[in-house]
Design a protein around this motif. Structure first.
Motif, mmCIF file in Angstrom:
data_model
loop_
_atom_site.group_PDB
_atom_site.id
_atom_site.type_symbol
_atom_site.label_atom_id
_atom_site.label_comp_id
_atom_site.label_asym_id
_atom_site.label_seq_id
_atom_site.Cartn_x
_atom_site.Cartn_y
_atom_site.Cartn_z
ATOM 1 N N ARG A 144 38.881 76.761 33.882
ATOM 2 C CA ARG A 144 38.885 76.843 35.343
ATOM 3 C C ARG A 144 38.857 75.441 35.959
ATOM 4 O O ARG A 144 39.470 75.194 36.994
ATOM 5 C CB ARG A 144 37.692 77.666 35.830
ATOM 6 C CG ARG A 144 37.842 79.163 35.577
ATOM 7 C CD ARG A 144 36.599 79.909 36.047
ATOM 8 N NE ARG A 144 36.744 81.348 35.864
ATOM 9 C CZ ARG A 144 37.235 82.186 36.762
ATOM 10 N NH1 ARG A 144 37.640 81.712 37.936
ATOM 11 N NH2 ARG A 144 37.322 83.476 36.515
ATOM 12 N N ALA A 145 38.119 74.529 35.320
ATOM 13 C CA ALA A 145 38.048 73.156 35.829
ATOM 14 C C ALA A 145 39.419 72.496 35.765
ATOM 15 O O ALA A 145 39.852 71.829 36.721
ATOM 16 C CB ALA A 145 37.027 72.355 35.030
ATOM 17 N N VAL A 164 30.597 67.746 45.185
ATOM 18 C CA VAL A 164 30.441 68.161 43.790
ATOM 19 C C VAL A 164 30.889 69.610 43.690
ATOM 20 O O VAL A 164 30.381 70.479 44.399
ATOM 21 C CB VAL A 164 28.975 68.021 43.316
ATOM 22 C CG1 VAL A 164 28.850 68.517 41.885
ATOM 23 C CG2 VAL A 164 28.508 66.579 43.426
ATOM 24 N N MET A 165 31.831 69.877 42.818
ATOM 25 C CA MET A 165 32.346 71.232 42.645
ATOM 26 C C MET A 165 32.018 71.711 41.237
ATOM 27 O O MET A 165 32.208 70.970 40.257
ATOM 28 C CB MET A 165 33.857 71.263 42.891
ATOM 29 C CG MET A 165 34.256 70.699 44.248
ATOM 30 S SD MET A 165 36.041 70.693 44.521
ATOM 31 C CE MET A 165 36.364 72.446 44.654
ATOM 32 N N THR A 166 31.534 72.917 41.111
ATOM 33 C CA THR A 166 31.202 73.483 39.800
ATOM 34 C C THR A 166 32.016 74.745 39.562
ATOM 35 O O THR A 166 32.270 75.516 40.490
ATOM 36 C CB THR A 166 29.704 73.822 39.701
ATOM 37 O OG1 THR A 166 29.367 74.804 40.693
ATOM 38 C CG2 THR A 166 28.845 72.586 39.912
ATOM 39 N N VAL A 167 32.428 74.924 38.318
ATOM 40 C CA VAL A 167 33.165 76.125 37.921
ATOM 41 C C VAL A 167 32.555 76.658 36.634
ATOM 42 O O VAL A 167 31.742 75.997 35.998
ATOM 43 C CB VAL A 167 34.671 75.823 37.735
ATOM 44 C CG1 VAL A 167 35.322 75.485 39.062
ATOM 45 C CG2 VAL A 167 34.868 74.684 36.742
ATOM 46 N N SER A 168 32.983 77.841 36.244
ATOM 47 C CA SER A 168 32.322 78.532 35.137
ATOM 48 C C SER A 168 32.830 78.143 33.752
ATOM 49 O O SER A 168 32.201 78.472 32.752
ATOM 50 C CB SER A 168 32.470 80.055 35.314
ATOM 51 O OG SER A 168 33.849 80.417 35.347
ATOM 52 N N SER A 169 33.969 77.441 33.670
ATOM 53 C CA SER A 169 34.498 77.103 32.347
ATOM 54 C C SER A 169 35.402 75.885 32.441
ATOM 55 O O SER A 169 35.837 75.486 33.527
ATOM 56 C CB SER A 169 35.290 78.285 31.764
ATOM 57 O OG SER A 169 36.474 78.506 32.527
ATOM 58 N N GLU A 170 35.719 75.299 31.282
ATOM 59 C CA GLU A 170 36.609 74.142 31.231
ATOM 60 C C GLU A 170 38.015 74.512 31.675
ATOM 61 O O GLU A 170 38.698 73.722 32.338
ATOM 62 C CB GLU A 170 36.635 73.562 29.820
ATOM 63 C CG GLU A 170 35.344 72.870 29.400
ATOM 64 C CD GLU A 170 35.480 72.179 28.057
ATOM 65 O OE1 GLU A 170 36.632 71.972 27.612
ATOM 66 O OE2 GLU A 170 34.439 71.838 27.459
#
Length: 289
Positions: A279-280, A271-277
């Protein structure tokens, strides 16, 4: 309704927390200049200009904040309150009577302590608030009267019945809450002594025991790096897991791809998380290259 009485509308907007200004420049503001009414609803992206013919709505348009020029026409607008506190006409007299009683009791206390200057300051301040409440007006500091203006006070968790509640480091959560509670108590004591507030302001906040009681009405998960328990928190099951800080890829996407491939081969779920759409999307593009 296609008819507007500007004076009535102005009183209503003020009661809803809007500020009357000469020129509307931001949300929660309105102005009335003859037959032109400008309103910037709190939740709107743009302000509106209502032009009247006598008391009949002639047109409603957006207008530009910088140039103040009208733009596109709209059929209708919705103006939501700019404050969570609205004076209920039914409860108004009850609220005012309660404030008078609290004021009288606090004045007697300050006078017994020979705090005459504080007593005078409190009387002037609360009397001003009572006058504004009587007129149905919003005023800065009105939030301190939430315990009597609202039928009940709620917590954020009340809006998520049956939800899973995760407490990260519960021991620290309790310590921080208790420290905040102590600081708040000291601040309120100081304000009471200086004639700034009434005792009911203390009812705006809940203590740790009440807060924990509300937490326990939900499904609870405690996350803790140490095997310590906060008092009152007794989990039915304890699950130990091993975690470690992931490696730093230093912006090298090829190294990240290699590690992701290795994890997939070992049948890990990643599972990878980023700070904004944005960046995703960029991350997806990099991984697809």
């Amino acid at each position: 309704d296609t008819r507007i009485e500007p004076a009535v509308l102005a009183d209503r907007l003020v009661a809803m927390g809007y500020s009357r200004v000469e020129i509307v420049e931001g949300p929660a503001q309105f102005s009335i200049r003859g037959a032109i009414i400008d309103i910037f609803p709190l939740v709107a992206d743009q302000p509106y200009r209502i032009e009247l013919f006598d008391d009949e709505v002639d047109s409603i348009r957006y207008f530009d904040i910088d140039s103040q020029r009208s733009t596109d026409k709209v059929e209708r607008i919705v103006v939501a309150p700019a404050t969570e506190l609205l004076v209920d006409p039914v409860k108004k007299e009850e609220t005012i009577a309660f404030l008078h009683k609290q004021l009288e009791m606090q004045l007697e206390r300050l006078e017994r302590l020979k705090q005459m200057e504080a007593a005078d300051a409190l009387e002037q301040r609360i009397s001003s608030h009572i006058e504004k409440l009587q007129a149905g007006m919003y005023f800065p500091g009105m939030e301190q009267y939430r315990p009597i203006l609202l039928s009940e006070l709620g917590l954020l968790t009340d809006y998520f019945p049956g939800a899973l509640l995760v407490l990260d480091e519960p021991v620290r959560v309790r310590e921080q809450q208790e420290a905040t509670e102590q600081d708040f108590g000291e601040m309120i004591s100081s304000l009471l002594e200086r004639g700034r507030v009434l005792p009911l302001v203390k009812e705006n906040y809940v203590g740790w025991s009440d807060l924990l009681g509300q937490f326990k009405t939900h499904q609870l998960v405690y996350l803790s790096t140490l095997a310590t328990r906060a008092q009152g928190m007794n989990p039915r099951q304890i699950i130990n897991s091993s975690v470690r800080t992931p490696q730093n890829f230093h912006g090298k996407s090829e190294v990240l791809k290699e590690q992701l491939d290795l994890w997939h081969q070992e049948e890990y779920r990643v599972v990878m998380t980023v700070s904004s759409e944005n960046r995703a999307r960029r991350l997806v593009e990099i991984l697809q290259e």
